[in-house]
Each structure stands twice: as C-alpha cells, then as structure tokens.
Design a protein around this motif. Sequence first.
Motif, PDB file in Angstrom:
ATOM      1  N   SER B 151       0.828  -1.216   0.000  1.00 53.27           N
ATOM      2  CA  SER B 151       0.000   0.000   0.000  1.00 53.27           C
ATOM      3  C   SER B 151       0.857   1.259   0.000  1.00 53.27           C
ATOM      4  O   SER B 151       0.570   2.210  -0.726  1.00 53.27           O
ATOM      5  CB  SER B 151      -0.918   0.037   1.219  1.00 53.27           C
ATOM      6  N   PHE B 211      -0.283   6.828   6.838  1.00 57.48           N
ATOM      7  CA  PHE B 211      -0.673   5.444   6.586  1.00 57.48           C
ATOM      8  C   PHE B 211       0.449   4.630   5.947  1.00 57.48           C
ATOM      9  O   PHE B 211       0.394   3.417   5.903  1.00 57.48           O
ATOM     10  CB  PHE B 211      -1.911   5.388   5.683  1.00 57.48           C
ATOM     11  N   LEU B 233      -6.686   1.582  12.578  1.00 56.99           N
ATOM     12  CA  LEU B 233      -6.694   2.207  11.256  1.00 56.99           C
ATOM     13  C   LEU B 233      -5.641   1.584  10.333  1.00 56.99           C
ATOM     14  O   LEU B 233      -5.707   1.736   9.116  1.00 56.99           O
ATOM     15  CB  LEU B 233      -6.402   3.706  11.377  1.00 56.99           C
ATOM     16  N   TRP B 235      -5.385  -1.212   9.325  1.00 52.13           N
ATOM     17  CA  TRP B 235      -6.009  -2.085   8.328  1.00 52.13           C
ATOM     18  C   TRP B 235      -6.669  -1.315   7.200  1.00 52.13           C
ATOM     19  O   TRP B 235      -7.132  -1.914   6.231  1.00 52.13           O
ATOM     20  CB  TRP B 235      -6.997  -3.038   9.012  1.00 52.13           C
ATOM     21  N   ALA B 236      -6.687   0.008   7.320  1.00 55.72           N
ATOM     22  CA  ALA B 236      -7.306   0.822   6.272  1.00 55.72           C
ATOM     23  C   ALA B 236      -6.285   1.275   5.222  1.00 55.72           C
ATOM     24  O   ALA B 236      -6.636   1.997   4.294  1.00 55.72           O
ATOM     25  CB  ALA B 236      -8.006   2.035   6.891  1.00 55.72           C
ATOM     26  N   THR B 237      -5.011   0.833   5.368  1.00 58.51           N
ATOM     27  CA  THR B 237      -4.002   1.298   4.405  1.00 58.51           C
ATOM     28  C   THR B 237      -4.370   1.024   2.945  1.00 58.51           C
ATOM     29  O   THR B 237      -4.170   1.903   2.110  1.00 58.51           O
ATOM     30  CB  THR B 237      -2.595   0.703   4.691  1.00 58.51           C
ATOM     31  N   VAL B 239      -7.260   0.997   1.622  1.00 56.56           N
ATOM     32  CA  VAL B 239      -8.290   1.979   1.254  1.00 56.56           C
ATOM     33  C   VAL B 239      -7.627   3.311   0.915  1.00 56.56           C
ATOM     34  O   VAL B 239      -7.972   3.977  -0.076  1.00 56.56           O
ATOM     35  CB  VAL B 239      -9.289   2.172   2.416  1.00 56.56           C
ATOM     36  N   TRP B 243      -7.620   5.419  -2.535  1.00 53.08           N
ATOM     37  CA  TRP B 243      -7.980   6.844  -2.552  1.00 53.08           C
ATOM     38  C   TRP B 243      -6.901   7.656  -3.284  1.00 53.08           C
ATOM     39  O   TRP B 243      -7.185   8.473  -4.153  1.00 53.08           O
ATOM     40  CB  TRP B 243      -8.198   7.331  -1.118  1.00 53.08           C
TER      41      TRP B 243
END
Lengths: 265, 264
Positions: B151, B211, B233, B235-237, B239, B243
Amino acid sequence: MSSLAWQPYWRLFLGGIRQQATYRLAMLGGLIANATFGFLKTAILSATVVAGGGVVGGYDGAMMATYVWVGQGLLGSLNLNGRLDLATRIKSGEVTTDFLRPIDVQGATVATELGKAVYALLPRGVPSVLIGALFVGMGAPSSLSTWLLSVVSLVLGLIVSQTTVYVLATVAFWLIELRGLQTMYMMLSGFLAGLFVPVSLFPGWLEAIAHATPFPSMMQYPIDIFTGHGGVERVAAQVFWLIVTWMAGAALTRAGRKKLEIQGG
Amino acid sequence: MDSAYRAVLASRMRSQRSYRTNFRLDIASSTLIGLIELAEIWVLFHAVGVLGGYSFKEILLVYGIADLCFSLADLVVGHCDNLPTYLRAGTLDVFYLRPQPILAQLITSDISLKRLSRAAVAATCIVVALWLNDIDWTAAKVLLLVLSLVSATLIFTAQYIAAAGLQFFLINGAEATNAFVYGGRYASTQVASVWTNPLKVIFGFVFPMAFAAFIPSLWLLDKPGPAMFPSWLAWATPVMAAWSWGVAMLCWRWGLRHYQGGGG
C-alpha cells in the motif's frame, strides 16, 4: 579597485535579480513547499524541546520556532542543491566563450547567483518568516546591534553558499558529469548547514565535523546570531570560509582553463 | 510489450554504466542520501531519547518501511518529475505519435538504477528494526506488514503521478507539488503523534502519509494510537492507497486533457 571595474559585476547582480523576478509561479511553489516543510519541522522540533524538558541544545520553544522559520526563509536564497549553470557550460564547452570575455568568470558567476539569492528573499524569505510569526510565534533580537550583525551574517552566508558551490562546479573541468557529486553535495550541505536539525543538537563529534566545513556558515551561523547563540566569532568564521572557498575557486578556474587550452578547447 | 520493455531497460542500464566514475558516485551518493536522512532522525532521538512515544529503534521501523516504499516508487515513477522539462522542450509530443499510453511511456523513459542502493539502505533498516524490536508475531501481523509495504509503495507512486498531472498547469511551479511529494516523504518518516491537528488531517487523510508507515507501525508494535490515529486504522491502508490512486488518475487525465501540445 576603481568604481568602473565593479560596474559589470553590479550589472550582473541586477541581471540576476531580474532573471529571478520572471519566475513568479516558481516562487509561489517554493513558498508552499517551504511552508509545508516548516510546519512539519516545527511539529517534530517542538516535540523535541518538550521531550528535552523545555530547552534542548540551547533552544527553547520560541527560539526553536525562530530557527525553523528563519531557516525555511533562507532556503530559497541558498544553493544547497549543488547545481550551477557553470557546470553545464563546462560540460558543453560553452565556458570557452566565457573565458574570452573581459570579466572574471568566478566574479561574474557569483554576482549573478547572488542577485537571484537576494531577490528570492522577498517572495520566499519574508513570507516564510511572517507565516512562522503568525501561526507559531517566534522570538526576535531586541538590540539594534544584533539586528545589524544578523544582516551582515546573512549576506556573508548567501555569498559563502555561492562561492562553495562554485568550487564544486569547477570540478566539471576534470569529471565532466557532476550529477553524482551534486547529489552528494545536496545531502551533506543541508545536513551540516543545520537545515533539519540545529547543529548544536548534534553529538559533540558530529558538531565538530560540521564546524570544520563551510556549511554552517551558510545557514546555521546567521540563525545563531539572530537567535542570540553566537556573535562576532561566527562572522569571523564566515569571512574565513569566504576567503578559503574564493581562493580555491580561483585556483581551480585557472587550472581548468589551462587544461582546456592544452586540449585546444 | 514485455520484450520491448526489457530492451528499453537494458539500454538504460548500458547508458548509465558508460560514465563509470559518475555511476559509482551516483550509487555512493544515493546510499549517502539514505544514511544522512537516517542520521537526521538519529540526532533528534540521540538528544532526547523518546519522541512522540517512540524510541529510536521503534522509529527505525517507520523510517525503514516509509523509505523502502518511497525508493521503490521513485525507482518506477520518480522521473515523472522530468515532465516540465519535456513540456518546455516539446519532447512530450513525440510520445503522442507512439501507440502506447502516454503515462506508460513516461514511466519507462528513465529507470535510474542508482535508486536501488537507497532502497537497500531502507531494507536493511527494516531488518534491523524487526530484530531489535520485540514484536509478538502473529499471522495477522505478517499480513499487515506485507499489506502496508504494498500500500505504501502505491501511495507514493500515486503522489508522483498526481504531481505529474498538475505539472501540465504549473510548468514552472514544480516546487508546489514537491510540497506533497517530498514534503510527504519527509512526513511519512515522522512520528505522526507529534503533529498538530491540521497536519494530521492533511498528511493523515488527504495525502495519506501517516498510513505509509506510522499507523501500521502502531499495530505492529502494539502501541495505542494518538488522537485521530487509532491503531486499528492500520487495516485501512489499502483503502488509502486506492484513494490516492483515484486522485492521481483524476489529476493525470485532467492534466493531459489540458495539454495543447508544444506546437512543434
């Protein structure tokens, strides 16, 4: 020297100012980049001051903010990337025409670059300091003599930055391609000039190494004087480095010119 | 396409080795870049010990992940920085004549091998950091580490491409995009817990630099996150990578449509 002999260099200095004035958008871009780095640096260095119990390396919170924003303001006027048109002109051979002109190549180069540097203080230096004062709060010297000494030190810093890069550029007479050295210069000069961390925060041995190079003269010393961390001895060191780098540049120019003439360039 | 790409790469490598002294200096200097940037961080931690809840061995993990991924992104798309030069010289028009996407041609226009040496410094940092920090390994943590490496590389490449798209408008204002490309790289190696709230919004969520390494490191090191950055958060990398790429593609298409040609 008579005033007439100075005239071409004065013109080149003014030419440098005009040249830079045409890049308005570039100046705005530079300011945005300066400010972004400034806020990030303020955050990490303020946290360092807090972690150090209120004072670290002789800097309290307000002085650290001053260090960051005055430094960011100087950034647009200092050549810390090691690039100079002269190196390109040596590589392409155009420098031979420069030697045919009746003015000194070193003097002409430094005068032009200094013009650009002085101009950049207006759109990049002043707003950067204002942003710092507005959003973060900084300190300023209270006595007139400190202000005057700061200005002298600032001008010396700008000149030393150019005379040192000039020495680097003359290496192109022998190496031709300078990219590798320029990258190395970019990293070392910023680090040792005190761009990211004040030199007084370095461990002793590293601080000694920094003071043995011309780099702190460019940025750290003018800031030191402005923030009351140094006085006339800083200016003396700047003058010393100005003389050393100027003489080295002159010697290398002579040797490089001889090399070109022997090769029939 | 594949063999053509390999031929281009091979020729790039040959051309870079032709100035031997300079090539060696290039390698040495980009190794030095990695070491000096590490030294800048080390000096701060050496002076005070703990910053924003992190010790030097902990920030070493953040620095390693961020710098490895940035170096990889720089290796693949870093020369998109040359776009203003191509625009001024009119070279970009040549790209239009070839039957390949402009972006693909730009990406293969210059692969700089020296950038690999900097990636090597960063990779060493990660290995040392993983060894020094007493990490309680689980399958989830291994997965998160891999996920954040992928990511973060995607996030950094996206910044370069977004910047390239904006260059069509800015040409002489390249430094404005440096603010989020290089300013972003600088931000990604920091302890983001020391940031002010506006910085957390800008470099946490708009240009998601926190991130890239800091937020995943919270979870890997079992640390509670600061305000606005809870450790889950991490685990949102992916996403945030998506973005970044969405924004990058918008900027690139927008820039390309704006481009009128060099008139050559």
